[in-house]
Write a protein that holds these residues in place. Structure first.
Motif, PDB file in Angstrom:
ATOM      1  N   TYR A  12      33.890  56.881  45.002  1.00  0.00           N
ATOM      2  CA  TYR A  12      34.662  55.640  45.021  1.00  0.00           C
ATOM      3  C   TYR A  12      34.237  54.709  46.143  1.00  0.00           C
ATOM      4  CZ  TYR A  12      37.375  57.182  41.133  1.00  0.00           C
ATOM      5  OH  TYR A  12      37.739  57.584  39.876  1.00  0.00           O
ATOM      6  N   GLY A  13      33.654  55.261  47.211  1.00  0.00           N
ATOM      7  CA  GLY A  13      33.098  54.401  48.249  1.00  0.00           C
ATOM      8  C   GLY A  13      31.941  53.570  47.705  1.00  0.00           C
ATOM      9  N   VAL A  14      31.062  54.209  46.929  1.00  0.00           N
ATOM     10  CA  VAL A  14      29.930  53.507  46.329  1.00  0.00           C
ATOM     11  C   VAL A  14      30.411  52.588  45.208  1.00  0.00           C
ATOM     12  CG1 VAL A  14      27.774  53.814  45.046  1.00  0.00           C
ATOM     13  CG2 VAL A  14      28.299  55.310  46.970  1.00  0.00           C
ATOM     14  N   LEU A  15      31.357  53.063  44.405  1.00  0.00           N
ATOM     15  CA  LEU A  15      31.895  52.217  43.341  1.00  0.00           C
ATOM     16  C   LEU A  15      32.528  50.964  43.927  1.00  0.00           C
ATOM     17  CD1 LEU A  15      32.415  51.898  40.279  1.00  0.00           C
ATOM     18  CD2 LEU A  15      34.618  53.024  40.647  1.00  0.00           C
ATOM     19  N   GLY A  16      33.179  51.103  45.075  1.00  0.00           N
ATOM     20  CA  GLY A  16      33.789  49.958  45.749  1.00  0.00           C
ATOM     21  C   GLY A  16      32.773  48.895  46.111  1.00  0.00           C
ATOM     22  N   GLY A  74      34.036  46.261  43.724  1.00  0.00           N
ATOM     23  CA  GLY A  74      35.058  45.772  44.640  1.00  0.00           C
ATOM     24  C   GLY A  74      35.891  46.936  45.133  1.00  0.00           C
ATOM     25  N   LYS A  75      36.301  46.863  46.373  1.00  0.00           N
ATOM     26  CA  LYS A  75      37.021  47.975  46.980  1.00  0.00           C
ATOM     27  C   LYS A  75      38.396  48.207  46.354  1.00  0.00           C
ATOM     28  CE  LYS A  75      34.527  47.600  51.343  1.00  0.00           C
ATOM     29  NZ  LYS A  75      33.290  47.660  50.672  1.00  0.00           N
ATOM     30  N   TYR A  96      37.272  51.892  51.694  1.00  0.00           N
ATOM     31  CA  TYR A  96      36.816  50.973  52.742  1.00  0.00           C
ATOM     32  C   TYR A  96      36.006  51.694  53.818  1.00  0.00           C
ATOM     33  CZ  TYR A  96      39.323  46.799  51.247  1.00  0.00           C
ATOM     34  OH  TYR A  96      39.737  45.695  50.549  1.00  0.00           O
ATOM     35  N   GLY A  97      36.427  52.898  54.193  1.00  0.00           N
ATOM     36  CA  GLY A  97      35.829  53.589  55.333  1.00  0.00           C
ATOM     37  C   GLY A  97      34.506  54.268  55.062  1.00  0.00           C
TER      38      GLY A  97
END
Length: 142
Positions: A23-27, A31-32, A85-86
């Motif tokens: 999900y970090g990469v998907l963000g 978009g986050k 985000y992190g």
């Protein structure tokens, strides 16, 4: 001792790291906030289907349940969104170690005080040492 519970918890930790990385990469791609929304939308559909076939509880009780017991959904959104985000900035390892240190410290407080329906468990030297060592690990990885 129920070793399978430890194994399942270990697998949950592995899954969380994989999920956070995905999900970090998907963000970064969609978009986050959109990544976080996608996670919960897909999760809602999947758990909804599972609930139809295997659910044995009373979902209607949520109207009568104490409101603090319903806060887990809000905390889950906060948790996943912070990961989205992190992770692109800190990496999976540093982000997850930070999460684990926070979990360990807060779980000790919750259990020591018996908050949120938890069984009371005194804070031992070993537990404090574990949090300190994890904090040192966080500093070393950073």
């Amino acid at each position: 001792m129920k070793i399978w519970v430890y194994v399942m918890a270990l697998l949950a930790g592995i899954a969380l790291s994989i999920e956070g990385a995905i999900y970090g990469v998907l963000g970064l791609s969609i978009g986050k906030l959109e990544s976080s929304f996608y996670n919960f939308a897909i999760g809602t559909v999947i758990i909804g289907v599972i609930l139809l076939f295997f659910g044995k509880g009373k979902l209607s009780y949520t109207k009568k349940a104490p409101k603090w017991q319903l806060s887990g959904g809000i905390l889950g959104v906060i948790y996943l969104t912070i990961l989205v985000y992190g992770i692109p900035y800190l990496g999976v390892g540093l982000t997850m170690i930070s999460v684990i240190v926070g979990q360990m410290a807060m779980s000790m407080v919750i259990e020591h005080k018996g908050w949120l329906g938890s069984a009371k468990s005194t804070v031992s030297k070993e537990k404090i040492l574990a949090v300190i060592l994890m904090s040192v690990a966080l500093l070393l990885v950073f």
